[in-house]
Design a protein around this motif. Sequence first.
Motif, PDB file in Angstrom:
ATOM      1  N   THR A  59       0.830  -1.201   0.000  1.00 45.61           N
ATOM      2  CA  THR A  59       0.000   0.000   0.000  1.00 45.61           C
ATOM      3  C   THR A  59       0.867   1.254   0.000  1.00 45.61           C
ATOM      4  O   THR A  59       0.587   2.210  -0.734  1.00 45.61           O
ATOM      5  CB  THR A  59      -0.950   0.006   1.207  1.00 45.61           C
ATOM      6  N   LEU A  60       1.932   1.260   0.785  1.00 47.61           N
ATOM      7  CA  LEU A  60       2.855   2.397   0.781  1.00 47.61           C
ATOM      8  C   LEU A  60       3.547   2.544  -0.568  1.00 47.61           C
ATOM      9  O   LEU A  60       3.761   3.661  -1.051  1.00 47.61           O
ATOM     10  CB  LEU A  60       3.885   2.247   1.896  1.00 47.61           C
ATOM     11  N   LEU A  61       3.887   1.427  -1.196  1.00 50.14           N
ATOM     12  CA  LEU A  61       4.500   1.470  -2.518  1.00 50.14           C
ATOM     13  C   LEU A  61       3.536   2.044  -3.561  1.00 50.14           C
ATOM     14  O   LEU A  61       3.925   2.871  -4.392  1.00 50.14           O
ATOM     15  CB  LEU A  61       4.956   0.068  -2.931  1.00 50.14           C
ATOM     16  N   VAL A  62       2.281   1.639  -3.485  1.00 49.00           N
ATOM     17  CA  VAL A  62       1.277   2.162  -4.420  1.00 49.00           C
ATOM     18  C   VAL A  62       1.072   3.651  -4.194  1.00 49.00           C
ATOM     19  O   VAL A  62       0.966   4.425  -5.158  1.00 49.00           O
ATOM     20  CB  VAL A  62      -0.052   1.386  -4.296  1.00 49.00           C
ATOM     21  N   ILE A  63       1.027   4.083  -2.948  1.00 49.46           N
ATOM     22  CA  ILE A  63       0.885   5.513  -2.665  1.00 49.46           C
ATOM     23  C   ILE A  63       2.084   6.276  -3.207  1.00 49.46           C
ATOM     24  O   ILE A  63       1.939   7.361  -3.782  1.00 49.46           O
ATOM     25  CB  ILE A  63       0.709   5.753  -1.155  1.00 49.46           C
ATOM     26  N   THR A  64       3.268   5.692  -3.066  1.00 51.92           N
ATOM     27  CA  THR A  64       4.476   6.348  -3.573  1.00 51.92           C
ATOM     28  C   THR A  64       4.457   6.449  -5.088  1.00 51.92           C
ATOM     29  O   THR A  64       4.798   7.492  -5.657  1.00 51.92           O
ATOM     30  CB  THR A  64       5.729   5.567  -3.123  1.00 51.92           C
ATOM     31  N   LEU A  65       4.061   5.373  -5.753  1.00 47.82           N
ATOM     32  CA  LEU A  65       4.095   5.356  -7.213  1.00 47.82           C
ATOM     33  C   LEU A  65       2.917   6.085  -7.848  1.00 47.82           C
ATOM     34  O   LEU A  65       3.075   6.757  -8.869  1.00 47.82           O
ATOM     35  CB  LEU A  65       4.140   3.915  -7.719  1.00 47.82           C
TER      36      LEU A  65
END
Length: 90
Positions: A59-65
């Motif tokens: 989820t943090l990766l998706v928010i970052t990307l």
Amino acid sequence: MLTPDVAVDLVGESLHLVMLLVAVLSVPGLIIGLLVSLFQAATQINEQTLSFLPRLLITLLVITLAGRWMAGTLMDFCVSIFERAASLVG
């Protein structure tokens, strides 16, 4: 003038945008949760907290990307609502 048709269109557009943004955030977490659950079932590991960390990280990766795209999409929608506000009132 704000007619019922225009109000329904505005609500429809806003719900579509909300569903799109929520899907972008939640679908990768659901997929990772499913994969971790399959791994747990295959190895018979019954640790409840094991699926939390991978879902949090994805989820943090998706928010970052996708965060910039999500914020831009939301801002574009807000700008279009404010631009149409003058014609809706009077």
